[in-house]
Write a protein that holds these residues in place. Sequence first.
Motif, PDB file in Angstrom:
ATOM      1  N   MET A 342       0.852  -1.190   0.000  1.00 34.46           N
ATOM      2  CA  MET A 342       0.000   0.000   0.000  1.00 34.46           C
ATOM      3  C   MET A 342       0.887   1.238   0.000  1.00 34.46           C
ATOM      4  SD  MET A 342      -2.688  -1.345   2.924  1.00 34.46           S
ATOM      5  CE  MET A 342      -3.775   0.071   2.855  1.00 34.46           C
ATOM      6  N   ASP A 343       0.422   2.283  -0.701  1.00 34.72           N
ATOM      7  CA  ASP A 343       1.202   3.519  -0.619  1.00 34.72           C
ATOM      8  C   ASP A 343       0.981   4.131   0.761  1.00 34.72           C
ATOM      9  OD1 ASP A 343      -1.202   5.046  -0.591  1.00 34.72           O
ATOM     10  OD2 ASP A 343      -1.243   5.056  -2.782  1.00 34.72           O
ATOM     11  N   GLU A 344       1.811   5.066   1.113  1.00 40.18           N
ATOM     12  CA  GLU A 344       1.813   5.596   2.476  1.00 40.18           C
ATOM     13  C   GLU A 344       0.459   6.185   2.864  1.00 40.18           C
ATOM     14  OE1 GLU A 344       4.371   8.773   5.214  1.00 40.18           O
ATOM     15  OE2 GLU A 344       5.016   8.279   3.174  1.00 40.18           O
ATOM     16  N   GLU A 345      -0.165   6.889   1.916  1.00 39.63           N
ATOM     17  CA  GLU A 345      -1.448   7.537   2.213  1.00 39.63           C
ATOM     18  C   GLU A 345      -2.526   6.507   2.561  1.00 39.63           C
ATOM     19  OE1 GLU A 345      -4.891  10.214  -0.013  1.00 39.63           O
ATOM     20  OE2 GLU A 345      -2.986   9.788  -1.035  1.00 39.63           O
ATOM     21  N   HIS A 346      -2.635   5.461   1.712  1.00 41.97           N
ATOM     22  CA  HIS A 346      -3.659   4.443   1.959  1.00 41.97           C
ATOM     23  C   HIS A 346      -3.358   3.630   3.218  1.00 41.97           C
ATOM     24  CE1 HIS A 346      -4.930   5.181  -2.247  1.00 41.97           C
ATOM     25  NE2 HIS A 346      -6.105   4.776  -1.800  1.00 41.97           N
ATOM     26  N   PHE A 347      -2.061   3.363   3.467  1.00 44.35           N
ATOM     27  CA  PHE A 347      -1.707   2.590   4.651  1.00 44.35           C
ATOM     28  C   PHE A 347      -2.060   3.354   5.919  1.00 44.35           C
ATOM     29  CE2 PHE A 347       1.302   1.427   8.018  1.00 44.35           C
ATOM     30  CZ  PHE A 347       1.000   0.078   8.135  1.00 44.35           C
ATOM     31  N   GLU A 348      -1.700   4.617   5.980  1.00 50.12           N
ATOM     32  CA  GLU A 348      -1.992   5.437   7.160  1.00 50.12           C
ATOM     33  C   GLU A 348      -3.496   5.611   7.344  1.00 50.12           C
ATOM     34  OE1 GLU A 348      -0.043   6.392   9.493  1.00 50.12           O
ATOM     35  OE2 GLU A 348       1.734   5.542   8.522  1.00 50.12           O
ATOM     36  N   ARG A 349      -4.205   5.797   6.231  1.00 45.42           N
ATOM     37  CA  ARG A 349      -5.655   5.958   6.321  1.00 45.42           C
ATOM     38  C   ARG A 349      -6.313   4.672   6.842  1.00 45.42           C
ATOM     39  NH1 ARG A 349      -8.342   7.003   0.790  1.00 45.42           N
ATOM     40  NH2 ARG A 349      -6.808   8.698   0.795  1.00 45.42           N
ATOM     41  N   SER A 350      -5.832   3.517   6.340  1.00 47.78           N
ATOM     42  CA  SER A 350      -6.379   2.230   6.780  1.00 47.78           C
ATOM     43  C   SER A 350      -6.062   1.977   8.242  1.00 47.78           C
ATOM     44  CB  SER A 350      -5.812   1.099   5.903  1.00 47.78           C
ATOM     45  OG  SER A 350      -6.279  -0.147   6.342  1.00 47.78           O
ATOM     46  N   LYS A 351      -4.821   2.292   8.645  1.00 47.97           N
ATOM     47  CA  LYS A 351      -4.417   2.084  10.034  1.00 47.97           C
ATOM     48  C   LYS A 351      -5.205   3.009  10.970  1.00 47.97           C
ATOM     49  CE  LYS A 351      -0.166   1.339  12.683  1.00 47.97           C
ATOM     50  NZ  LYS A 351      -0.681   1.879  13.929  1.00 47.97           N
ATOM     51  N   SER A 352      -5.392   4.258  10.566  1.00 48.74           N
ATOM     52  CA  SER A 352      -6.157   5.207  11.385  1.00 48.74           C
ATOM     53  C   SER A 352      -7.612   4.754  11.510  1.00 48.74           C
ATOM     54  CB  SER A 352      -6.102   6.605  10.760  1.00 48.74           C
ATOM     55  OG  SER A 352      -4.775   7.075  10.703  1.00 48.74           O
ATOM     56  N   PHE A 353      -8.138   4.204  10.415  1.00 45.48           N
ATOM     57  CA  PHE A 353      -9.523   3.721  10.416  1.00 45.48           C
ATOM     58  C   PHE A 353      -9.682   2.594  11.437  1.00 45.48           C
ATOM     59  CE2 PHE A 353     -12.729   0.717   8.855  1.00 45.48           C
ATOM     60  CZ  PHE A 353     -13.827   1.553   8.730  1.00 45.48           C
ATOM     61  N   ILE A 358     -11.226   0.605  17.085  1.00 41.76           N
ATOM     62  CA  ILE A 358     -10.857  -0.065  18.329  1.00 41.76           C
ATOM     63  C   ILE A 358     -10.987   0.889  19.516  1.00 41.76           C
ATOM     64  CG2 ILE A 358      -8.950  -1.180  19.550  1.00 41.76           C
ATOM     65  CD1 ILE A 358      -7.963  -2.089  16.758  1.00 41.76           C
ATOM     66  N   ALA A 359     -10.723   2.184  19.289  1.00 44.58           N
ATOM     67  CA  ALA A 359     -10.746   3.168  20.365  1.00 44.58           C
ATOM     68  C   ALA A 359     -12.156   3.598  20.746  1.00 44.58           C
ATOM     69  CB  ALA A 359      -9.937   4.401  19.957  1.00 44.58           C
ATOM     70  N   GLU A 360     -13.148   3.316  19.937  1.00 40.57           N
ATOM     71  CA  GLU A 360     -14.517   3.743  20.221  1.00 40.57           C
ATOM     72  C   GLU A 360     -15.029   3.084  21.495  1.00 40.57           C
ATOM     73  OE1 GLU A 360     -17.359   3.496  17.108  1.00 40.57           O
ATOM     74  OE2 GLU A 360     -16.002   4.302  15.593  1.00 40.57           O
ATOM     75  N   LYS A 361     -15.735   3.872  22.294  1.00 40.20           N
ATOM     76  CA  LYS A 361     -16.246   3.359  23.567  1.00 40.20           C
ATOM     77  C   LYS A 361     -17.378   2.361  23.363  1.00 40.20           C
ATOM     78  CE  LYS A 361     -15.019   7.508  26.201  1.00 40.20           C
ATOM     79  NZ  LYS A 361     -15.525   8.607  27.054  1.00 40.20           N
ATOM     80  N   GLU A 362     -18.129   2.524  22.302  1.00 40.32           N
ATOM     81  CA  GLU A 362     -19.284   1.650  22.065  1.00 40.32           C
ATOM     82  C   GLU A 362     -18.882   0.247  21.635  1.00 40.32           C
ATOM     83  OE1 GLU A 362     -22.370   2.438  22.739  1.00 40.32           O
ATOM     84  OE2 GLU A 362     -21.683   4.395  23.454  1.00 40.32           O
ATOM     85  N   LYS A 363     -17.605   0.023  21.371  1.00 42.03           N
ATOM     86  CA  LYS A 363     -17.089  -1.278  20.946  1.00 42.03           C
ATOM     87  C   LYS A 363     -17.858  -1.829  19.744  1.00 42.03           C
ATOM     88  CE  LYS A 363     -14.046  -1.474  24.210  1.00 42.03           C
ATOM     89  NZ  LYS A 363     -12.633  -1.234  23.889  1.00 42.03           N
ATOM     90  N   PRO A 364     -17.683  -1.209  18.580  1.00 43.04           N
ATOM     91  CA  PRO A 364     -18.409  -1.692  17.390  1.00 43.04           C
ATOM     92  C   PRO A 364     -17.951  -3.106  17.013  1.00 43.04           C
ATOM     93  CG  PRO A 364     -16.673  -0.178  16.758  1.00 43.04           C
ATOM     94  CD  PRO A 364     -16.734  -0.149  18.266  1.00 43.04           C
ATOM     95  N   GLU A 365     -18.835  -3.822  16.367  1.00 42.63           N
ATOM     96  CA  GLU A 365     -18.513  -5.195  15.963  1.00 42.63           C
ATOM     97  C   GLU A 365     -18.133  -5.281  14.495  1.00 42.63           C
ATOM     98  OE1 GLU A 365     -21.628  -7.835  16.992  1.00 42.63           O
ATOM     99  OE2 GLU A 365     -21.298  -7.673  19.147  1.00 42.63           O
ATOM    100  N   ASN A 366     -18.846  -4.577  13.646  1.00 44.60           N
ATOM    101  CA  ASN A 366     -18.639  -4.722  12.205  1.00 44.60           C
ATOM    102  C   ASN A 366     -18.113  -3.422  11.589  1.00 44.60           C
ATOM    103  OD1 ASN A 366     -19.832  -7.323  12.376  1.00 44.60           O
ATOM    104  ND2 ASN A 366     -21.844  -6.378  12.319  1.00 44.60           N
ATOM    105  N   PHE A 367     -17.331  -3.555  10.548  1.00 42.70           N
ATOM    106  CA  PHE A 367     -16.860  -2.374   9.821  1.00 42.70           C
ATOM    107  C   PHE A 367     -16.588  -2.752   8.361  1.00 42.70           C
ATOM    108  CE2 PHE A 367     -12.983  -4.435  11.263  1.00 42.70           C
ATOM    109  CZ  PHE A 367     -12.149  -4.370  10.156  1.00 42.70           C
ATOM    110  N   VAL A 368     -16.591  -1.749   7.501  1.00 44.26           N
ATOM    111  CA  VAL A 368     -16.277  -1.909   6.079  1.00 44.26           C
ATOM    112  C   VAL A 368     -15.317  -0.799   5.693  1.00 44.26           C
ATOM    113  CG1 VAL A 368     -17.175  -1.978   3.726  1.00 44.26           C
ATOM    114  CG2 VAL A 368     -18.535  -2.930   5.594  1.00 44.26           C
ATOM    115  N   SER A 369     -14.246  -1.154   5.003  1.00 42.91           N
ATOM    116  CA  SER A 369     -13.295  -0.146   4.546  1.00 42.91           C
ATOM    117  C   SER A 369     -12.862  -0.455   3.115  1.00 42.91           C
ATOM    118  CB  SER A 369     -12.068  -0.091   5.467  1.00 42.91           C
ATOM    119  OG  SER A 369     -11.330  -1.304   5.390  1.00 42.91           O
ATOM    120  N   GLU A 370     -12.341   0.562   2.449  1.00 40.99           N
ATOM    121  CA  GLU A 370     -11.894   0.400   1.066  1.00 40.99           C
ATOM    122  C   GLU A 370     -10.524   1.062   0.912  1.00 40.99           C
ATOM    123  OE1 GLU A 370     -13.310   1.899  -3.346  1.00 40.99           O
ATOM    124  OE2 GLU A 370     -14.857   1.348  -1.884  1.00 40.99           O
ATOM    125  N   TYR A 371      -9.617   0.384   0.217  1.00 42.25           N
ATOM    126  CA  TYR A 371      -8.278   0.933   0.030  1.00 42.25           C
ATOM    127  C   TYR A 371      -7.688   0.386  -1.265  1.00 42.25           C
ATOM    128  CZ  TYR A 371      -7.275  -3.570   2.274  1.00 42.25           C
ATOM    129  OH  TYR A 371      -7.258  -4.894   2.599  1.00 42.25           O
TER     130      TYR A 371
END
Length: 664
Positions: A342-353, A358-371
Amino acid sequence: MEQLLNQEINPLKLLFQSISDNDGLPDKITDFFPAIVYIYDADARKLKYINHKVTDLLGYSYNDVQTWDNDLMCIVHKDDLENVNKEIQKFFALQDNESYSYNARLTHKAGSWKHFRTMGTVLNRDSNGRAASILFIAQDITEEVETGNQFKRIDELFNDTQDLLKFGVWEWSVAENKITWSNGIYRILGYDPKSEKDKLHITPEFYLQHVIDADRDKVLYNRKDYLAHHEYDLHYKIHDRNGRVKDVREKAKVIRNDKDELLRIIGSTIDITEQSQLYRDLAAYKAMKQENEEFLDYGTWEFDARTENYFWSDGMYRLYGYDPETDKYKIVVNEALYQKHMDEEHFERSKSFTDAIIAEKEKPENFVSEYQIKANDGSIKRIETSGKLLYDSDGKWLKTIGTSRDITRLRLYQSSLEEKIKDLDRSNKELEEFAYVASHDMNEPLRKITTFIERLESKYKSELGADGKLYLARISASVENMRHLIDTLLEFSRTARSNQPFSQVNLNGILKEVQTDLELKIEETTTTIHGDVLPVIEAIPSQMKQLFDNLLNNSIKFRQTNLSPIISIRCLRLSRRQKEQHHLDTNNTWFKIDFSDNGIGFEPEYSDRIFQIFQRLHGKTEYPGSGIGLAICKKITDQHKGLIYATGEPDNGATFTIILPEHQ
């Protein structure tokens, strides 16, 4: 035990016959016996003598015996009384020196009970040769019975376990060529061990008849000369007596003597048909899943939050340009591998996502991302990942599982489709503008034609004659038809171009307004309208009025000549299942409104055609019109994200159904 009692009772009989009743010698001797010795008077039906062992073994004193009225039956266990009475009768039929025994329980003074084996023989006879007294020895066999019951319970448990786990044990005595089976082996081969065990001659040859031909060389009975000093673990197929093929697993141990002579083989056989089928099903499922991954360009993955280890399916390796057959064990799947592709922009965006989730207090179960990634072969791919986060009972993140798929072609197709939609919207807008302008401009020559017709009629009325007047009348009718067509075209164009805002519209008020506008036509045709209470929805008021007007006009126009029109308007709220059947948004509220009439109806095959512009099912002379009214209705429902459809039968009326949302 019974043989020992036999050896003791005859000498004891001689002892009692040789000593008088008042001699104390019997007590001294019988008290050494490890059993209760007693004499039963056959005539009086009472005890005549009993030794002190009744105290040692059952806790009763001689005084206690006196309270029984010398009747030993009072301490016989209540469940054994009937049987003991039957057994006692058998002693009266004994010949001299014959003995007989039975088992029964006697109750201890403390309330418990013990098992006794009682053996008796006739001690004396009367002048008629009948038994006058009977000598008994009652031996405590409680420990023996309990041990036997324990072994019986263990044997039953073992048999139940074999039946439950579908296994059996066996021993092959090689020298005698004899096999001993447990009940489980009989059941595996389809035999009933209770009824058939003694009927079958169990030999290696008999067992081999149940092994399928292709697997007989695997069975130990065919390999006697090659058996070594170790254990064997074999898998092969058999068929039971009913022809059912089964998979079995056989584990065996070879036993030899010091001279290395083969003595016997012990082993167990288990029916693994279900497990084998499960393994085959799992293998087939795995193969199918791998084919699906390859065909659909997707893969599955798992990340363990505790160890930070990744697992990739074969599809993931293919997504990133690797061959799972050769590269699976060469590369390490970790964060560095993702970063490499992954290029740096997509990697950082994916990692931040991911970090944000994980940091959300509500503890979400499902997620969808695109990179976007650059595969190992240099190709650029768009990847869509769907994941699920798993937590322990304390809310601590354990791992994440998910799927990733190649959506490169989908995004390219979507981009192409969006361009085509823009082109189509632009083309439709130009066509609508053309239709509006053309319709508007066509009214001018029609006005001139009408003017010249009026001048001809007024200036040359006397010179035209009958034919001339007829021609002018037909020209006027055609002009009027043309003007009506242009007006409806303008109406259709305005509907398509409408940019009026949506507002809260009470459909009951709309229906009332339309009925007022059609009041004269309703009276002329003696039309009856029945209606339910209609809802309030978000809509364009003018278009709702036009929709209701067109539908009511349609029902009145296509009435039967011999019937007064009856129009029923029914409304209901759609259930979740009905919304799903119509592919509607289940989170919104939807209303279904039916306009039913008793008119001429139509053939069911025309249910779609009638909503197309300029489509007519009847001639203009019989039913005048432009063929645009229902097309306008469809355009209005489309703009309100609703549906419209019709059902009907010739001469049996028609129903026009509109489905509209409560909120836009």
